[in-house]
Design a protein around this motif. Structure first.
Motif, mmCIF file in Angstrom:
data_model
loop_
_atom_site.group_PDB
_atom_site.id
_atom_site.type_symbol
_atom_site.label_atom_id
_atom_site.label_comp_id
_atom_site.label_asym_id
_atom_site.label_seq_id
_atom_site.Cartn_x
_atom_site.Cartn_y
_atom_site.Cartn_z
ATOM 1 N N UNK A 1 37.340 38.921 32.348
ATOM 2 C CA UNK A 1 35.900 39.125 32.517
ATOM 3 C C UNK A 1 35.495 39.236 33.978
ATOM 4 N N UNK A 2 35.877 38.244 34.771
ATOM 5 C CA UNK A 2 35.423 38.214 36.153
ATOM 6 C C UNK A 2 36.251 39.109 37.064
ATOM 7 N N UNK A 3 37.472 39.416 36.641
ATOM 8 C CA UNK A 3 38.337 40.232 37.480
ATOM 9 C C UNK A 3 37.829 41.637 37.714
ATOM 10 N N UNK B 1 30.386 34.741 44.736
ATOM 11 C CA UNK B 1 31.601 35.478 45.030
ATOM 12 C C UNK B 1 32.749 34.567 45.425
ATOM 13 N N UNK B 2 33.943 34.880 44.925
ATOM 14 C CA UNK B 2 35.145 34.117 45.247
ATOM 15 C C UNK B 2 36.315 35.088 45.313
ATOM 16 N N UNK B 3 37.239 34.858 46.228
ATOM 17 C CA UNK B 3 38.425 35.706 46.288
ATOM 18 C C UNK B 3 39.241 35.540 45.010
ATOM 19 N N UNK B 4 39.791 36.636 44.538
ATOM 20 C CA UNK B 4 40.535 36.620 43.282
ATOM 21 C C UNK B 4 41.672 35.606 43.315
ATOM 22 N N UNK B 5 42.386 35.537 44.438
ATOM 23 C CA UNK B 5 43.526 34.624 44.536
ATOM 24 C C UNK B 5 43.078 33.167 44.430
ATOM 25 N N UNK C 1 36.957 40.322 46.210
ATOM 26 C CA UNK C 1 35.900 39.332 45.991
ATOM 27 C C UNK C 1 35.281 39.600 44.633
ATOM 28 N N UNK C 2 35.508 38.692 43.709
ATOM 29 C CA UNK C 2 34.989 38.859 42.355
ATOM 30 C C UNK C 2 33.706 38.051 42.188
ATOM 31 N N UNK C 3 32.884 38.489 41.247
ATOM 32 C CA UNK C 3 31.607 37.820 40.997
ATOM 33 C C UNK C 3 31.788 36.791 39.896
ATOM 34 N N UNK C 4 31.811 35.536 40.304
ATOM 35 C CA UNK C 4 31.920 34.419 39.360
ATOM 36 C C UNK C 4 30.513 33.909 39.060
ATOM 37 N N UNK C 5 30.395 33.002 38.089
ATOM 38 C CA UNK C 5 29.081 32.460 37.718
ATOM 39 C C UNK C 5 28.328 31.892 38.917
ATOM 40 N N UNK C 6 29.052 31.239 39.818
ATOM 41 C CA UNK C 6 28.410 30.545 40.940
ATOM 42 C C UNK C 6 28.459 31.325 42.249
#
Length: 201
Positions: free
Chosen positions: A51-53, A127-131, A120-125
């Motif tokens: 989903x977030x990827x 942006x976070x790096x995928x790794x 940089x993926x869009x998480x609920x909280x």
């Protein structure tokens, strides 16, 4: 390391879930969760990578796996929401949970192959790096695979890669929460951890 660890953590989880006997799906597993609920919750570490990827964010808001947990678990109602989502996810697995999860993994693996570590993926909280996000999923998969193995009475030995990521994150969370000393003492044979000890609280 995180990418390899994630693949191996997924493989270990699916292998362990494949050992659940038909009569065990409704058995107690963890807290209020049944085995089905626990498997459902853990399977979200597969489906949420899919989903977030594929979602992109313009900037990094969550700077590490530790930061992810500090932000995600800061609300008092989080435990209840996690519990409810796990129950719902367990029901969504249907009559053939393993077939459903293997299909989920086939799709997620395509996303994994197509997404760079520094994306940089869009998480609920935010942006976070995928790794960094993958590290959190390795942690969840590894810990809950151990929970599942305990619940159904089968042995499991997580891969060196997955356990390495898990223990490193566990230590970092202990340090960040100010709970490092009890972990260091217990880990060197100087006594048990205090009742209720957790680095996630």
């Amino acid at each position: 390391m995180s990418r390899t660890a994630y693949r191996r953590a997924v493989a270990s989880f699916l292998e362990t879930a494949g050992k659940v006997q038909p009569e065990q799906w409704g058995s107690p597993a963890l807290g209020i969760w049944s085995v089905r609920d626990l498997v459902g919750h853990t399977s979200r570490s597969i489906t949420r990578v899919e989903q977030f990827g594929v979602q992109r964010a313009p900037s990094v808001d969550i700077t590490s796996a530790v930061h992810h947990y500090r932000r995600s678990l800061r609300q008092p109602s989080d435990d209840q929401r996690v519990a409810e989502r796990g129950i719902a996810a367990g029901q969504e697995l249907g009559d053939d949970p393993l077939a459903m999860m293997n299909a989920d993994w086939a799709r997620t693996e395509q996303v994994l192959d197509a997404t760079g570590d520094d994306t940089i993926i869009a998480y609920d909280n935010g942006g976070i790096r995928f790794v960094d996000y993958l590290e959190t999923r390795v942690f969840e998969l590894t810990v809950h695979t151990l929970d599942l193995a305990n619940a159904i009475g089968v042995p499991v030995e997580p891969s060196r890669e997955a356990m390495g990521v898990t223990l490193q994150l566990l230590a970092a969370l202990a340090l960040e929460s100010g709970r490092g000393a009890p972990l260091a003492l217990s880990g060197t044979g100087r006594g048990p951890l205090p009742d209720g000890y957790s680095v996630l609280g």
